[in-house]
Design a protein around this motif. Structure first.
Motif, mmCIF file in Angstrom:
data_model
loop_
_atom_site.group_PDB
_atom_site.id
_atom_site.type_symbol
_atom_site.label_atom_id
_atom_site.label_comp_id
_atom_site.label_asym_id
_atom_site.label_seq_id
_atom_site.Cartn_x
_atom_site.Cartn_y
_atom_site.Cartn_z
ATOM 1 N N VAL A 20 7.575 -24.678 -0.792
ATOM 2 C CA VAL A 20 8.582 -25.716 -1.040
ATOM 3 C C VAL A 20 8.170 -26.567 -2.239
ATOM 4 C CG1 VAL A 20 9.617 -27.817 -0.094
ATOM 5 C CG2 VAL A 20 9.473 -25.762 1.316
ATOM 6 N N SER A 21 6.896 -26.923 -2.327
ATOM 7 C CA SER A 21 6.417 -27.721 -3.471
ATOM 8 C C SER A 21 6.608 -26.972 -4.783
ATOM 9 C CB SER A 21 4.934 -28.073 -3.298
ATOM 10 O OG SER A 21 4.744 -28.847 -2.151
ATOM 11 N N GLY A 28 12.757 -28.905 -10.584
ATOM 12 C CA GLY A 28 12.621 -30.205 -11.246
ATOM 13 C C GLY A 28 12.422 -30.079 -12.747
ATOM 14 N N ARG A 29 11.657 -29.096 -13.172
ATOM 15 C CA ARG A 29 11.463 -28.881 -14.615
ATOM 16 C C ARG A 29 12.754 -28.477 -15.295
ATOM 17 N NH1 ARG A 29 6.048 -26.684 -16.974
ATOM 18 N NH2 ARG A 29 7.540 -26.364 -18.630
ATOM 19 N N LYS A 30 13.520 -27.575 -14.660
ATOM 20 C CA LYS A 30 14.785 -27.138 -15.258
ATOM 21 C C LYS A 30 15.783 -28.289 -15.340
ATOM 22 C CE LYS A 30 14.506 -22.277 -14.434
ATOM 23 N NZ LYS A 30 15.219 -21.064 -14.254
ATOM 24 N N VAL A 31 15.891 -29.055 -14.262
ATOM 25 C CA VAL A 31 16.798 -30.198 -14.260
ATOM 26 C C VAL A 31 16.332 -31.241 -15.269
ATOM 27 C CG1 VAL A 31 17.630 -32.137 -12.865
ATOM 28 C CG2 VAL A 31 17.616 -29.832 -11.914
ATOM 29 N N GLY A 32 15.038 -31.451 -15.350
ATOM 30 C CA GLY A 32 14.488 -32.415 -16.314
ATOM 31 C C GLY A 32 14.789 -32.012 -17.742
ATOM 32 N N ARG A 33 14.683 -30.734 -18.059
ATOM 33 C CA ARG A 33 15.017 -30.252 -19.409
ATOM 34 C C ARG A 33 16.474 -30.516 -19.732
ATOM 35 N NH1 ARG A 33 12.415 -24.365 -19.968
ATOM 36 N NH2 ARG A 33 10.329 -25.030 -20.466
#
Length: 196
Positions: A20-21, A28-33
């Motif tokens: 899950v982590s 989170g990285r994709k959304v952050g980009r």
């Protein structure tokens, strides 16, 4: 037996936690980009690169064939560009010494068609610079300030309509004219991008 079962539950919980982590980290990285890409002010977007991607996407197709919304398309194209190029950071040093609300972008000239209420046939022009608020168009026909025009890129695929502009100023350039036009109302990015 209880110790073995307890041991199995601990290891299973630990494995699920790691999975899950990892998933949260990757998503989170994709959304952050995407958020970082969308946080770029409109005048700092890589318009030329977006235009290249749209031309590839619409090769032989109409813009009406697009199955995703304008915002989803922008997110997808910016994500694709983020992997190819480094997106520009917002420049807080621009002092705005010009009397403009937005910086001009000079890029490759883009051929356009102008529809005027005062001309029976469409007039050809060339977008020589653009900003978030409008276009500067080189043409061989003068248009008086406050004249309403409809503009469309010659390269735009079917389904991309005309954009309404208002002539703000007129300047003679040798035997030609440069007209400064302001967009009338809010113009979607996927219409502006065709102007370069």
């Amino acid at each position: 037996m209880i110790a073995l079962l307890l041991n199995w539950v601990i290891w299973a919980s630990l494995g699920i936690g790691i999975c899950v982590s990892s998933l949260v980290f990757v998503v989170g990285r994709k959304v952050g980009r995407r958020r970082k890409a969308r946080a770029i002010p409109e005048e700092d977007l890589p318009w030329e690169d977006l235009l290249v991607l749209l031309k590839e996407r619409y090769k032989g197709k109409s813009a009406a064939d697009e199955k995703v919304s304008s915002d989803e398309l922008m997110d997808a194209l910016l994500a694709e560009l983020a992997n190819k190029i480094v997106l520009p950071e917002a420049d807080g040093n621009w002092n705005g010494s010009e009397r403009r609300r937005a910086r001009r972008r000079w890029a490759n000239p883009v051929e356009v068609i102008l529809i005027s209420p005062f001309h029976a046939k469409p007039v050809h022009g060339l977008v020589i610079n653009r900003s978030t608020g409008g276009l500067a168009i080189l043409t061989d026909v003068p248009f008086e300030p406050e004249t309403g025009l409809s503009v469309r890129s010659v390269e735009a695929p079917q389904g991309v309509g005309f954009v309404d502009v208002c002539v703000r100023h007129l300047r003679k350039a040798s035997k030609l004219w440069v007209i400064g036009c302001q967009y009338q109302g809010e113009i979607a990015w996927n219409m502006k991008v065709w102007f370069g």
